[in-house]
Motif scaffolding. Structure first.
Motif, PDB file in Angstrom:
ATOM      1  N   GLN A 337       8.255  28.127   1.334  1.00 57.36           N
ATOM      2  CA  GLN A 337       8.712  28.105   2.672  1.00 57.36           C
ATOM      3  C   GLN A 337       7.573  28.756   3.645  1.00 57.36           C
ATOM      4  O   GLN A 337       7.157  28.432   4.489  1.00 57.36           O
ATOM      5  CB  GLN A 337       9.872  28.647   2.927  1.00 57.36           C
ATOM      6  N   ARG A 338       7.338  29.996   3.151  1.00 53.80           N
ATOM      7  CA  ARG A 338       6.169  30.952   3.679  1.00 53.80           C
ATOM      8  C   ARG A 338       4.959  30.196   3.841  1.00 53.80           C
ATOM      9  O   ARG A 338       4.263  30.208   4.761  1.00 53.80           O
ATOM     10  CB  ARG A 338       6.295  32.350   3.191  1.00 53.80           C
ATOM     11  N   ALA A 341       4.698  27.480   6.528  1.00 54.83           N
ATOM     12  CA  ALA A 341       4.689  27.912   7.733  1.00 54.83           C
ATOM     13  C   ALA A 341       3.322  28.373   7.958  1.00 54.83           C
ATOM     14  O   ALA A 341       2.837  28.162   9.293  1.00 54.83           O
ATOM     15  CB  ALA A 341       5.809  29.303   8.066  1.00 54.83           C
ATOM     16  N   ARG A 342       2.710  29.329   7.182  1.00 59.51           N
ATOM     17  CA  ARG A 342       1.361  29.843   7.466  1.00 59.51           C
ATOM     18  C   ARG A 342       0.420  28.505   7.482  1.00 59.51           C
ATOM     19  O   ARG A 342      -0.733  28.698   8.301  1.00 59.51           O
ATOM     20  CB  ARG A 342       0.778  30.523   6.401  1.00 59.51           C
ATOM     21  N   MET A 343       0.499  27.772   6.669  1.00 63.59           N
ATOM     22  CA  MET A 343      -0.499  26.389   6.570  1.00 63.59           C
ATOM     23  C   MET A 343      -0.421  25.441   7.837  1.00 63.59           C
ATOM     24  O   MET A 343      -1.249  24.824   7.925  1.00 63.59           O
ATOM     25  CB  MET A 343      -0.415  25.862   5.237  1.00 63.59           C
ATOM     26  N   GLU A 344       0.970  25.035   8.100  1.00 64.81           N
ATOM     27  CA  GLU A 344       1.168  23.865   8.695  1.00 64.81           C
ATOM     28  C   GLU A 344       1.766  24.219  10.195  1.00 64.81           C
ATOM     29  O   GLU A 344       2.136  23.416  10.887  1.00 64.81           O
ATOM     30  CB  GLU A 344       2.070  22.958   8.197  1.00 64.81           C
ATOM     31  N   GLY A 345       2.350  25.530  10.416  1.00 62.60           N
ATOM     32  CA  GLY A 345       2.972  25.939  11.506  1.00 62.60           C
ATOM     33  C   GLY A 345       4.241  25.337  11.730  1.00 62.60           C
ATOM     34  O   GLY A 345       5.105  25.350  12.676  1.00 62.60           O
ATOM     35  N   THR A 346       4.924  25.094  10.581  1.00 66.73           N
ATOM     36  CA  THR A 346       6.279  24.480  10.632  1.00 66.73           C
ATOM     37  C   THR A 346       7.270  25.430   9.825  1.00 66.73           C
ATOM     38  O   THR A 346       7.090  25.543   8.790  1.00 66.73           O
ATOM     39  CB  THR A 346       6.402  23.166   9.786  1.00 66.73           C
ATOM     40  N   PHE A 347       8.281  25.741  10.595  1.00 65.28           N
ATOM     41  CA  PHE A 347       9.337  26.958  10.007  1.00 65.28           C
ATOM     42  C   PHE A 347      10.588  25.983   9.424  1.00 65.28           C
ATOM     43  O   PHE A 347      11.409  25.522  10.224  1.00 65.28           O
ATOM     44  CB  PHE A 347       9.613  27.804  10.965  1.00 65.28           C
ATOM     45  N   LEU A 383      15.294  27.753  11.668  1.00 62.95           N
ATOM     46  CA  LEU A 383      16.138  28.404  12.697  1.00 62.95           C
ATOM     47  C   LEU A 383      17.673  28.594  12.285  1.00 62.95           C
ATOM     48  O   LEU A 383      18.198  29.587  12.559  1.00 62.95           O
ATOM     49  CB  LEU A 383      16.217  27.780  14.097  1.00 62.95           C
ATOM     50  N   LYS A 384      18.164  27.811  11.355  1.00 62.26           N
ATOM     51  CA  LYS A 384      19.492  27.708  10.913  1.00 62.26           C
ATOM     52  C   LYS A 384      19.786  28.820  10.118  1.00 62.26           C
ATOM     53  O   LYS A 384      20.941  28.970   9.581  1.00 62.26           O
ATOM     54  CB  LYS A 384      19.977  26.533  10.699  1.00 62.26           C
ATOM     55  N   SER A 389      14.415  34.822   5.520  1.00 62.60           N
ATOM     56  CA  SER A 389      13.126  35.624   5.700  1.00 62.60           C
ATOM     57  C   SER A 389      13.293  36.583   6.430  1.00 62.60           C
ATOM     58  O   SER A 389      13.849  36.781   7.468  1.00 62.60           O
ATOM     59  CB  SER A 389      12.066  34.609   6.223  1.00 62.60           C
TER      60      SER A 389
END
Lengths: 415, 415
Positions: A337-338, A341-347, A383-384, A389
């Motif tokens: 998951q992390r 987010a770091r590689m693709e900008g998707t949380f 967000l949900k 994290s």
């Protein structure tokens, strides 16, 4: 031109046939029901290019949905979620055509919105005044909000441990919300009893036949977004499995319509958590049904389903597409998951992240080939799950100078 | 056919002209810069109907956006958010054509995604390796995530009181995140100094000219979704005011293109919180600029901006459209937020809810007429503010029976 070309419903287990338009729940044999359409007629009145200029929500496929009167559609604009190229993380796992279907970009923040939109619309069409369901959180939140929009009351029971934000969503929607100091199975028992006592409509997973019709639109969209081609592999985080059953159903319907080629379906992959993997176990043992998974536990709350009512349909979709089932441990999921987010900008949510871990492992095993088109299905927004994290962040005083340590410009993790 | 028809930039205060393609920040005179396009050429090569078959993200308007090389587009699928009829709450306030533009259904959960998408894409086009900004939370989260997708580093400073979830978004994106034990103005001072010291690109609100270009696409979408008509009124929750400036700019561009009628613009309404209402004060005093609002405070965190850099542009848009400015107190906002959820099934953020309260009040004053087409702009998902609503929910033990009190089937509030 009709709004819907629903023809009837049928039981996939005992093949009994049911008429369209009734307040159906399970078949007498205990199986969920599936909805059928007059695909021959649809093929005459609708062509793929007709869709191009339609609204960008799932109702663009209304001929293939069960709602017969347009006035009954309860919508918040759900559907046509992004299909995003994931080049960096794809390169990282040596899959050159990795895409993510991002179901976080949808009302209520998860793919549960699709099932709720169609399910609540049908409840409205059937004149239902109050529905009831147990939930691990997200489904309840979606159904409570869509019910509010449709002017229908809802009774929801969820475990005290379910994400707090989903509790707030139910409450603010005006649902009759109750928590249970137990698991979703305990919530389910309470709902079963309440449904009988107060004559409510039971919208538990697969106990009404329309949620799956909402979920199947993910399959239509994937095909349409790929120019009416199918990918080689679709990975799906599997709890109740409704989305996977739906995608498989959608693709079969598109084959019958002739909108996609008849000789190839994507290999479907059911991804589960190691702490709750009944489908994986059944698939490994080549069984047609799963067994109840005792003491299930995973941070991927949405897939914590020890025994799914539609397990046999999930397994069937894996066998018939030469797919597979695979379990991922929680630590690997959170790390992925992390990384995403770091590689693709998707949380994205942990359930969604698990499908990337699964793709990574299946690529290592060469089950997925480097140049195959692979779709990871993210079922909800990160967000949900604000608490999966947590990070230690330095606190400055006003007027202080910020020191950048360029060589160590990574994020600080904590738990 | 060019991807972008950007022609130049100009200063709306001193009218100085700047060439396209530079690393522009503020004008020497201290004003934000605006981007200009060759609208005559666009009018020749692009017609509204050409848009019908394009992707449903904001890049469908790429000719009217500043990115010149398609390869530099950094996208998460943002844009074409739902424009939802709000019939129940509309009836409740006697506005028969009330609609909500729902910017909660977008990557990162708020409209900040639009500014970040275009801003980060331009940063990529300009070869910027690291950007920096102060934030009240949501903007920082969006920019950190888009920057990660674009392969650009980010330094973010936010108040310790900013919503925790936005902190997590920045951290998981790999931003160099710092908290300040103070306000966004304190964060701003730290960023200003850091930007100088480390030669970073300053993407604070309006200090770079491209965020507004992303935000303006809300204006294009509203017009396109209404069939190239404009509504009578648009209500916008106003902090920095970039969205309002952007919507006004977009509508003027559409007038020049001849895509909407030249004789009518919607009356724009700047909605603020009573605890931070500098624009409202300036508008009431018929001034062209606002004054710093001392000791600002509101639960609508996103509009807690005591003095906006673009205040003069916001006020200009109000004066030139015969709009107005109005402030709402926090209690009213929260009550409206709950009412909207119960009546419409949409869980929106407090900033968004404030625009409904404003519509309600302006209708009472007959400033809005009963049959006017009114658009309330919701800037983000309620999911991002889990702590603004809290409810007391009964907890049951497994096996207990649920007692429905049908006559009292409302939700239980607590704080």
């Amino acid at each position: 031109m009709k709004f819907s070309y629903i023809s009837h419903l049928h039981c996939p287990k005992c093949q009994k046939r049911f008429s369209a338009g009734g307040k159906h729940q399970l078949c007498e044999c205990g199986s969920p029901l599936l909805v059928n359409y007059d695909l021959k007629e649809i093929g005459k009145v609708l062509k793929p290019k007709d869709l191009l200029t339609r609204n960008t929500d799932l109702w663009r496929y209304h001929e293939l949905l069960p709602v017969q009167n347009k006035e009954n559609v309860v919508t918040l604009g759900e559907g046509m979620t992004p299909l995003l190229p994931m080049k960096q993380i794809g390169a990282d796992m040596d899959i050159s055509n990795l895409l993510m279907k991002d179901e976080g970009i949808i009302p209520t923040g998860t793919f549960k919105a699709r099932g709720a939109a169609v399910g609540v619309s049908m409840a409205k069409e059937l004149g239902i005044q109050e529905l009831a369901m147990p939930t691990n959180g997200n489904a309840g939140a979606s159904w409570a909000l869509y019910a509010a929009r449709g002017g229908i009351n809802s009774t929801i029971v969820m475990p005290v441990d379910a994400p707090k934000i989903t509790r707030n969503e139910c409450a603010i929607a005006g649902a009759d919300l109750h928590l249970v100091n137990g698991l979703i199975s305990d919530a389910g028992k309470i709902i079963s009893q309440t449904v009988k006592e107060y004559a409510l409509f039971d919208v538990s997973t697969l106990k009404e036949p329309y949620r799956i019709e909402g979920k199947k639109t993910m399959g239509y969209e994937i095909a349409e977004q790929l120019g009416w081609k199918v990918p080689d592999v679709i990975l799906y985080p599997t709890g109740g499995g409704v989305g996977l059953i739906g995608i498989y159903k959608a693709l079969k319907e598109l084959q019958t319509l002739g909108w996609i080629a008849e000789d190839k379906l994507p290999r479907l992959v059911a991804v589960q958590a190691e702490g709750c993997a009944p489908i994986v176990k059944a698939w490994k043992e080549n069984k047609m049904e799963s067994e109840f998974w005792v003491d299930s536990e995973t941070i991927a709350f949405g897939v914590n389903v020890p025994k799914a009512l539609g397990d046999f349909l999930v397994l069937q979709s894996l066998y018939e597409t030469n797919g597979c089932a695979i379990a991922i441990d929680d630590e690997t999921i959170l790390e992925e998951q992390r990384k995403i987010a770091r590689m693709e900008g998707t949380f994205i949510c942990p359930e969604g992240a698990s499908t990337f871990s699964a793709a990574r492992r299946l690529r290592e095993e060469n089950w997925i080939k480097a140049n195959e088109v692979v779709i990871a299905l993210n079922t909800g927004a990160g967000l949900k799950y604000p608490d999966t994290s947590s990070f230690e962040t330095p606190v400055m005083e006003p007027g202080e100078s910020l020191t950048k340590n360029v060589s160590n410009n990574t994020f600080r993790e904590g738990r």
